[in-house]
Design a protein around this motif. Structure first.
Motif, mmCIF file in Angstrom:
data_model
loop_
_atom_site.group_PDB
_atom_site.id
_atom_site.type_symbol
_atom_site.label_atom_id
_atom_site.label_comp_id
_atom_site.label_asym_id
_atom_site.label_seq_id
_atom_site.Cartn_x
_atom_site.Cartn_y
_atom_site.Cartn_z
ATOM 1 N N ALA A 136 29.029 73.570 138.998
ATOM 2 C CA ALA A 136 27.812 72.567 139.461
ATOM 3 C C ALA A 136 29.162 72.089 140.199
ATOM 4 O O ALA A 136 28.063 71.404 140.857
ATOM 5 C CB ALA A 136 27.014 72.004 138.086
ATOM 6 N N GLU A 137 29.642 71.734 139.670
ATOM 7 C CA GLU A 137 30.655 70.526 140.110
ATOM 8 C C GLU A 137 30.870 71.267 141.833
ATOM 9 O O GLU A 137 30.672 70.340 142.782
ATOM 10 C CB GLU A 137 31.668 70.125 139.386
ATOM 11 C CG GLU A 137 32.719 69.420 140.067
ATOM 12 C CD GLU A 137 34.309 69.392 139.435
ATOM 13 O OE1 GLU A 137 35.261 67.973 139.862
ATOM 14 O OE2 GLU A 137 34.166 69.536 138.164
ATOM 15 N N SER A 138 31.288 71.920 141.823
ATOM 16 C CA SER A 138 31.434 72.375 143.489
ATOM 17 C C SER A 138 30.149 73.074 144.217
ATOM 18 O O SER A 138 30.520 72.362 145.450
ATOM 19 C CB SER A 138 31.861 74.111 143.549
ATOM 20 O OG SER A 138 30.755 74.281 142.988
ATOM 21 N N ILE A 139 29.527 72.904 144.181
ATOM 22 C CA ILE A 139 28.012 72.517 144.724
ATOM 23 C C ILE A 139 27.418 71.218 144.735
ATOM 24 O O ILE A 139 26.125 70.409 144.624
ATOM 25 C CB ILE A 139 26.952 72.953 143.987
ATOM 26 C CG1 ILE A 139 26.661 73.454 143.171
ATOM 27 C CG2 ILE A 139 27.597 74.786 144.977
ATOM 28 C CD1 ILE A 139 25.276 73.986 142.822
ATOM 29 N N GLY A 140 28.238 69.835 143.574
ATOM 30 C CA GLY A 140 27.278 68.242 143.695
ATOM 31 C C GLY A 140 26.410 68.559 142.842
ATOM 32 O O GLY A 140 26.575 67.068 143.247
ATOM 33 N N VAL A 141 26.859 68.835 141.382
ATOM 34 C CA VAL A 141 25.436 69.136 140.447
ATOM 35 C C VAL A 141 26.078 68.217 138.947
ATOM 36 O O VAL A 141 27.220 68.747 138.845
ATOM 37 C CB VAL A 141 24.533 70.525 139.928
ATOM 38 C CG1 VAL A 141 23.693 69.651 138.951
ATOM 39 C CG2 VAL A 141 23.919 71.230 141.436
ATOM 40 N N PHE A 173 30.279 77.485 134.148
ATOM 41 C CA PHE A 173 28.995 77.056 134.581
ATOM 42 C C PHE A 173 29.640 74.942 134.373
ATOM 43 O O PHE A 173 28.679 74.416 136.306
ATOM 44 C CB PHE A 173 28.028 76.754 133.468
ATOM 45 C CG PHE A 173 26.716 76.234 134.052
ATOM 46 C CD1 PHE A 173 26.153 77.789 134.773
ATOM 47 C CD2 PHE A 173 26.072 76.085 134.065
ATOM 48 C CE1 PHE A 173 25.025 77.438 135.279
ATOM 49 C CE2 PHE A 173 24.392 75.844 133.927
ATOM 50 C CZ PHE A 173 23.681 75.983 134.766
ATOM 51 N N PHE A 174 30.344 74.234 134.716
ATOM 52 C CA PHE A 174 30.239 72.935 134.715
ATOM 53 C C PHE A 174 31.340 73.081 136.269
ATOM 54 O O PHE A 174 30.810 72.193 136.969
ATOM 55 C CB PHE A 174 30.940 72.329 134.010
ATOM 56 C CG PHE A 174 30.651 71.450 132.945
ATOM 57 C CD1 PHE A 174 29.700 70.214 133.220
ATOM 58 C CD2 PHE A 174 30.528 71.988 131.180
ATOM 59 C CE1 PHE A 174 28.789 69.572 131.771
ATOM 60 C CE2 PHE A 174 29.611 71.109 130.441
ATOM 61 C CZ PHE A 174 28.769 69.901 130.308
ATOM 62 N N ASN A 175 32.311 74.052 136.088
ATOM 63 C CA ASN A 175 32.752 73.658 137.709
ATOM 64 C C ASN A 175 31.817 74.901 138.323
ATOM 65 O O ASN A 175 32.057 74.173 139.466
ATOM 66 C CB ASN A 175 34.582 75.506 137.347
ATOM 67 C CG ASN A 175 34.882 75.098 136.737
ATOM 68 O OD1 ASN A 175 35.523 73.690 136.793
ATOM 69 N ND2 ASN A 175 35.692 75.688 135.289
ATOM 70 N N GLU A 230 20.665 79.395 144.266
ATOM 71 C CA GLU A 230 21.522 79.990 143.217
ATOM 72 C C GLU A 230 21.736 79.705 142.343
ATOM 73 O O GLU A 230 21.268 79.935 141.101
ATOM 74 C CB GLU A 230 22.291 81.323 143.239
ATOM 75 C CG GLU A 230 21.997 82.017 144.712
ATOM 76 C CD GLU A 230 23.203 83.307 145.033
ATOM 77 O OE1 GLU A 230 24.503 83.040 144.491
ATOM 78 O OE2 GLU A 230 22.967 83.807 146.583
ATOM 79 N N PHE A 231 22.532 78.504 141.765
ATOM 80 C CA PHE A 231 22.483 77.495 140.744
ATOM 81 C C PHE A 231 21.054 77.656 140.093
ATOM 82 O O PHE A 231 20.901 77.274 139.230
ATOM 83 C CB PHE A 231 23.663 76.697 141.657
ATOM 84 C CG PHE A 231 24.177 75.939 140.376
ATOM 85 C CD1 PHE A 231 25.237 76.317 139.474
ATOM 86 C CD2 PHE A 231 23.295 74.655 139.654
ATOM 87 C CE1 PHE A 231 25.221 75.312 138.255
ATOM 88 C CE2 PHE A 231 23.388 73.548 138.458
ATOM 89 C CZ PHE A 231 24.790 74.723 137.458
ATOM 90 N N LEU A 232 21.000 77.189 141.148
ATOM 91 C CA LEU A 232 19.377 76.364 140.862
ATOM 92 C C LEU A 232 18.442 77.307 139.705
ATOM 93 O O LEU A 232 18.252 76.652 138.522
ATOM 94 C CB LEU A 232 18.147 75.336 141.321
ATOM 95 C CG LEU A 232 19.110 73.894 142.911
ATOM 96 C CD1 LEU A 232 17.660 73.338 143.588
ATOM 97 C CD2 LEU A 232 19.359 73.106 141.237
#
Length: 347
Positions: free
Chosen positions: A147-152, A143-145, A127-129
């Motif tokens: 990403a960080e939560s799933i290691g991006v 959006f940064f948060n 979903e994020f990608l």
């Protein structure tokens, strides 16, 4: 974590495949949700209720209502009682199996939990990608948060690579490289701009495939659109090459789409105008164009040796990444010069 009926029946079947006794699986309320005796499903097991209340193994020696002789031992998950496993039979015989059966059940539950956790993370990543490649505006804190939560790591400069075609097998992905299917025939790879993913893909794809490569960008959607456009241009013009690099095709995109800025070469001419050596290169390029690449004629008009001419052309290629001896590159160099002069004159 709750035990559902599917998992409960799976545990019951698994255990009964190794011990010759009927097995019941009860939920946190003592309701039978998996059993070797299907008629007992959805009935309350009093021995299980007692085991839940006492948080220890309960032994039944005589039949009590729907409860049959046997042992009932609580199932734990993360220090909580989530159900009971019961083994029907003479307690003196089945009791020694109880701890082994409980451990087996808890291992299966842990396995199911890890599978669900992994699947949830995969869905979150997908979903994020998807949102990432279609988001054209600047990234905000939320959006940064995410990403960080799933290691991006969104701070990395990246590029998009689209494979249109079939893969013999999936390539190995390194840290901060991600992929997902766009549709039945296309797969997207989101990678750092220094990644060699294209090199890893080449031996795995068929000759009728296309690989579109976007330019490096902080906003992934821009690179994604460029990778798509690279494939579109290559297919429309029936180019034979498999690798379609948008920076090399951007000039063609500019010719057909006035919304595309063609500014890679224009600064080159501005720099040439600033010093005598630069003006020599500009004079050489224009003379090369006027004389259709005739090296003898160009050397004569510029009063320089052919080796000097070759050196100047090499300098132009190094500075612009365009080879004047290649027609398309020369066309881009000339168009860039025209755009520069028009802008320079108008200003």
């Amino acid at each position: 974590m709750k035990i559902n009926k599917v998992l409960a029946q799976k545990i019951a079947d698994k255990v009964m495949s190794v011990i010759p006794y009927k097995v019941n699986i009860m939920d946190e309320n003592g309701l039978i949700i998996g059993s070797g005796d299907k008629k007992r499903v959805d009935t309350i097991h009093k021995g299980a209720v007692s085991a839940i209340e006492q948080r220890t193994m309960v032994t039944i020696y005589k039949p009590e209502g729907s409860s049959k002789p046997g042992v009932n031992i609580p199932i734990h998950f993360q220090n909580q009682t989530i159900g009971v496993i019961g083994i029907s039979g003479d307690p003196r015989i089945v009791a020694p199996f109880a701890e082994l059966v409980r451990v087996t059940a808890e291992l299966l539950i842990d396995q199911e939990f890890l599978f669900k956790e992994r699947r949830i993370k995969e869905q979150m990543m997908e979903e994020f990608l998807y949102h990432w490649v279609f988001r054209n505006n600047e990234y905000d804190t939320a959006f940064f948060n995410s990403a960080e939560s799933i290691g991006v790591n969104l701070k990395l400069v990246r590029k998009a690579v689209i494979l249109k075609g079939k893969l013999r097998k999936q390539p190995s992905l390194f840290a901060q490289e991600f992929t997902f299917k766009l549709n039945q025939e296309s797969q997207l790879f989101i990678v750092p701009d220094t990644s060699d993913i294209v090199h890893r893909l080449e031996p795995l794809i068929s000759q009728d495939s296309k690989v579109g490569i976007g330019d490096r960008h902080k906003i992934m959607a821009k690179s994604f659109q460029e990778a798509k456009r690279a494939i579109e241009i290559s297919e429309s013009l029936k180019f034979a090459q498999i690798i379609c690099d948008y920076p090399q095709l951007k000039f063609i995109d500019y010719l057909t789409n006035k919304n595309v800025a063609f500014d890679e070469i224009i600064p080159f001419y501005a720099q040439l105008d600033e010093n005598q050596k630069g003006q020599e290169l500009l004079e050489t390029l224009l003379c090369f164009i006027e004389n259709s690449g005739d090296m003898n004629a160009i050397s004569y008009k510029l009063h320089i040796h052919r080796n000097s001419l070759a050196y100047r052309l090499q300098r132009i290629e190094i500075l612009t990444n365009k080879n004047p001896k290649k027609f398309i590159d020369l066309f881009q160099l000339f168009t860039g010069y025209v755009l520069y002069k028009m802008k320079h004159t108008s200003s």
